[in-house]
Design an enzyme around this catalytic site. Structure first.
Site, PDB file in Angstrom:
ATOM      1  N   HIS A 191       0.846  -1.202   0.000  1.00  0.00           N
ATOM      2  CA  HIS A 191       0.000   0.000   0.000  1.00  0.00           C
ATOM      3  C   HIS A 191       0.876   1.246   0.000  1.00  0.00           C
ATOM      4  O   HIS A 191       2.079   1.190   0.287  1.00  0.00           O
ATOM      5  CB  HIS A 191      -0.920   0.014   1.227  1.00  0.00           C
ATOM      6  CG  HIS A 191      -0.214   0.353   2.508  1.00  0.00           C
ATOM      7  ND1 HIS A 191      -0.009   1.659   2.928  1.00  0.00           N
ATOM      8  CD2 HIS A 191       0.347  -0.434   3.466  1.00  0.00           C
ATOM      9  CE1 HIS A 191       0.633   1.656   4.088  1.00  0.00           C
ATOM     10  NE2 HIS A 191       0.867   0.397   4.432  1.00  0.00           N
ATOM     11  N   CYS A 192       0.267   2.365  -0.332  1.00  0.00           N
ATOM     12  CA  CYS A 192       0.904   3.669  -0.183  1.00  0.00           C
ATOM     13  C   CYS A 192      -0.111   4.568   0.522  1.00  0.00           C
ATOM     14  O   CYS A 192      -0.904   4.082   1.330  1.00  0.00           O
ATOM     15  CB  CYS A 192       1.366   4.233  -1.523  1.00  0.00           C
ATOM     16  SG  CYS A 192       0.077   4.298  -2.792  1.00  0.00           S
ATOM     17  N   GLU A 193      -0.119   5.849   0.223  1.00  0.00           N
ATOM     18  CA  GLU A 193      -1.050   6.735   0.922  1.00  0.00           C
ATOM     19  C   GLU A 193      -2.497   6.434   0.535  1.00  0.00           C
ATOM     20  O   GLU A 193      -3.372   6.300   1.397  1.00  0.00           O
ATOM     21  CB  GLU A 193      -0.723   8.198   0.640  1.00  0.00           C
ATOM     22  CG  GLU A 193      -1.596   9.179   1.412  1.00  0.00           C
ATOM     23  CD  GLU A 193      -1.182  10.626   1.218  1.00  0.00           C
ATOM     24  OE1 GLU A 193      -1.804  11.510   1.857  1.00  0.00           O
ATOM     25  OE2 GLU A 193      -0.256  10.892   0.424  1.00  0.00           O
TER      26      GLU A 193
ATOM     27  N   TYR B  47      -3.050   3.761   3.237  1.00  0.00           N
ATOM     28  CA  TYR B  47      -2.925   4.025   4.669  1.00  0.00           C
ATOM     29  C   TYR B  47      -3.967   5.028   5.140  1.00  0.00           C
ATOM     30  O   TYR B  47      -4.489   4.922   6.255  1.00  0.00           O
ATOM     31  CB  TYR B  47      -1.529   4.557   4.994  1.00  0.00           C
ATOM     32  CG  TYR B  47      -1.356   4.872   6.466  1.00  0.00           C
ATOM     33  CD1 TYR B  47      -1.213   3.847   7.397  1.00  0.00           C
ATOM     34  CD2 TYR B  47      -1.385   6.186   6.934  1.00  0.00           C
ATOM     35  CE1 TYR B  47      -1.091   4.119   8.756  1.00  0.00           C
ATOM     36  CE2 TYR B  47      -1.263   6.471   8.293  1.00  0.00           C
ATOM     37  CZ  TYR B  47      -1.116   5.429   9.196  1.00  0.00           C
ATOM     38  OH  TYR B  47      -1.005   5.706  10.548  1.00  0.00           O
TER      39      TYR B  47
END
Length: 247
Positions: free
Chosen positions: A171-173, A211
């Site tokens: 995942h990222c932001e 996130y």
């Protein structure tokens, strides 16, 4: 069809006129099956539907039976085609990737799949200042491609029990760009290390919403319990540096 299937129930001397009448009726069914083949990669599914074109009058009953077989065979398989995906998936931006919801990730963290999973690695693809400002408990920060290669491929994590799985959740932001791109990169590099279709990590997932979504739903599973966006005004220099490294 006549060459592929030989059975007393499938007479190979069916009159040409019967075959022509059924051809128009089954064209849509066959097209849909071939479309499904392109998605799932299953030759068995197309062969089963093509068999309908050779069957005698009890066509509707046999169609129903074949549809039931197709439904049972509709599970998508992981990257090495050894078994179906374990975690329930949700629709995401990239149809070529498998997305899971924050609820599913929490279920993994709480051990609800421990009987099937030996190791679950959460890969946080955000930049270090974002990670330090708040991340999912247990997540490892791998923002660059070389980080992923060193951590996951230099010494691959191998399940000690062949019946259990090693799954990777990235995942990222927002899981819109960095996370999905890293997921594709990992699969490509993993493929290059093996003879097809073998893989170190055949089961990859992307956390839908990233996130940000996870933190707002489950802050107690984050440490520290905060969220620092990528474009935080206090970290403009760090953002510029990491964007330069990625390019």
């Amino acid at each position: 069809c006549q060459q592929l299937f030989c059975s007393p129930l499938v007479p190979c001397s069916a009159p040409r006129s019967i075959m022509k009448r059924r051809q128009s009726l089954d064209r849509d069914t066959l097209v849909k099956a071939k479309q499904q083949k392109r998605v799932s990669g299953s030759l068995k599914q197309v062969a089963l539907v093509e068999l309908v074109l050779c069957l005698e009058p009890s066509r509707s009953a046999r169609l129903e039976e074949i549809e039931n077989l197709l439904a049972k065979d509709d599970q998508e398989l992981i990257g090495d085609f050894s078994k179906p995906y374990l975690l329930p998936t949700v629709e995401g931006k990239d149809p070529g990737l498998k997305y899971i919801s924050p609820d599913t990730l929490v279920a993994v963290l709480m051990g609800q799949f421990c009987s099937s999973i030996q190791s679950s690695i959460i890969v946080d693809c955000r930049y270090p200042y974002e990670y330090e400002g708040g991340h999912i408990k247990g997540a490892v920060n791998l923002p660059l491609q070389r980080d992923v290669e060193e951590f996951l491929l230099a010494q691959p994590i191998v399940p000690l029990d062949a019946s259990k799985r090693v799954i990777i959740i990235l995942h990222c932001e927002f899981s819109v760009e960095r996370g999905p791109k890293m997921c594709k990169f990992l699969r490509e590099r993993d493929r290059s290390c093996h003879e097809y279709p073998q893989l170190h990590y055949p089961e990859l997932y992307v956390l839908k919403g990233g996130y940000r979504e996870f933190f707002f739903q489950f802050p107690s599973h984050c440490e520290p319990q905060s969220y620092r966006p990528m474009e935080h005004p206090a970290f403009k220099e760090e953002l510029r540096k990491f964007r330069g490294q990625i390019r």
